[in-house]
Motif scaffolding. Sequence first.
Motif, PDB file in Angstrom:
ATOM      1  N   ASN A  72       0.587  -1.311   0.074  1.00  0.00           N
ATOM      2  CA  ASN A  72      -0.020  -0.015   0.049  1.00  0.00           C
ATOM      3  C   ASN A  72       0.890   1.245  -0.023  1.00  0.00           C
ATOM      4  OD1 ASN A  72      -2.617  -1.217   0.084  1.00  0.00           O
ATOM      5  ND2 ASN A  72      -2.819  -1.144   2.042  1.00  0.00           N
ATOM      6  N   HIS A 161      -2.327  -2.443  -8.020  1.00  0.00           N
ATOM      7  CA  HIS A 161      -2.426  -1.104  -7.992  1.00  0.00           C
ATOM      8  C   HIS A 161      -1.858  -0.180  -9.254  1.00  0.00           C
ATOM      9  CE1 HIS A 161      -3.852  -0.610  -3.653  1.00  0.00           C
ATOM     10  NE2 HIS A 161      -2.840  -1.326  -3.448  1.00  0.00           N
ATOM     11  N   ALA A 255      -1.971   4.910   3.756  1.00  0.00           N
ATOM     12  CA  ALA A 255      -2.633   3.685   3.597  1.00  0.00           C
ATOM     13  C   ALA A 255      -1.729   2.647   4.263  1.00  0.00           C
ATOM     14  CB  ALA A 255      -2.459   3.084   1.981  1.00  0.00           C
ATOM     15  N   GLN A 303     -10.176   1.554  -3.684  1.00  0.00           N
ATOM     16  CA  GLN A 303      -8.849   1.254  -4.281  1.00  0.00           C
ATOM     17  C   GLN A 303      -9.497   1.388  -6.257  1.00  0.00           C
ATOM     18  OE1 GLN A 303      -7.522  -2.560  -3.237  1.00  0.00           O
ATOM     19  NE2 GLN A 303      -6.581  -1.785  -1.631  1.00  0.00           N
TER      20      GLN A 303
END
Length: 463
Positions: A72, A161, A255, A303
């Motif tokens: 993260n 991500h 995060a 997200q």
Amino acid sequence: MSENSNTTKLFESAPVMQAISKLAIPTVIGQIVLVIYNMADTFFVGLTGNDAMLTAVTVCMPLYMILSAVSNLFGVGASSSISRALGRKNTEDAHLVSSISFWGCILTTLLYSLLVFLFGDLLLNMFGGAHPLVHDYSKDYLLVALVFGGLPTTMNAFLAHLLRAEGKALHAGFGVALGGVLNIILDPLFMFLILPDGNEVAGAALATALSNVFSVFYYIIVLYRRRKKTVLRFAPPRVLRADLLRDILSTGLPACIMTVMENLSYALMESLIAAYGLAVQTGLGVAKKVNMLAHCIARGMTQGVLPLIGYNYSAKNFRRMRSALFCSAGLSATVSVMLTVLNLTMGGLFVGLFIHSTSEALDAGTRLLMILCTGGPFSAFAYTVISFFQATGKGVRSFMLALLRKGLLDIPLMFLLNIWLKDSGIVLATPIADILCCTVSVILLFRFLKTLPDTSAATTGSE
């Protein structure tokens, strides 16, 4: 129409609910599969009827989830920075951000895995694994899943991500789901067929590590096939620009801290609850797993929508940004309310899926789940606001809310309520902290929104 044109249309002009669906639904599904396979570990270990093995898996979770904090830190930070760079039409910054974050994630993961290898015994005792049987099983899990499987675990989440930052949520979600499905398949193979009796915990860890390896291979194939279309770059950066590194860390740190504090908080809860016996500790571990579903849906939603918010904030399309924020917040809160009602009415049935009916842990898990789940809707909204501030590069606000959500409020409350309400009080600290953090989130959010213009710079198709 080219792939890049489709991505631009998705971020800039597609109807907001359509954009949210394409970006968030694959991410939510991936998160749900993650929770299911997390529960599968617990379910298959629970089939042994061994409370020490079941507790060992839950004791290891805070240490294992630090890997999520690392992914993260660099993944959320890079995703926010890349989406805002694309909103400014600055692909060069996007190239460099992906490269810096990629190597930062690798080096940090290797360092953490080394520390766990060297100080694993001490860490397990600190995190509630002091019981001799629990400690031995926990050490097996850490060695396999965290020391040897640490790097593929972080890279799995990190690469997802980055793909979401370019609007490729379907590929990101499929990779996460692939690992989850493989884990569910591999669990019983390693636990009950391949490894000898007594090694069920190590078998669960091996299944987890290998499933992450396969997910990373999938992402490598996707990235290789998209190598001429993507803005992502993975060669070592020629220049380490301080402004980009600062941007990655300032948006990714909240995060990261939220994940770290969440797991430290749960580890402290495990440590405090251990004083009430192994059955209560086992029940709490299962209750947390069951309660994860509401949190994972909110996490998946935020997200998925983060790049959409970051892109439009940077492009100064504030009307579209607001629409994305409130639509995603409403969806997350609604689902969380529904799951809270289910846990309150059917908690015993859910907990009973993982704990043998003759175990004292069943009653404890049911009772504690009914306390934990009440904070779900408040946590979902607070998480949405934290992610919003990450997407817009407002690291201080998101950092403050992350600490409020886990750490500053719930940890002192655990000690205080333990005095008055015993084990129930320890768990009650979590929903109380969720409610208080949600209240502060609402105040900060609307104060920030008031500083932005009401009109968008590019209104076509924005609603």
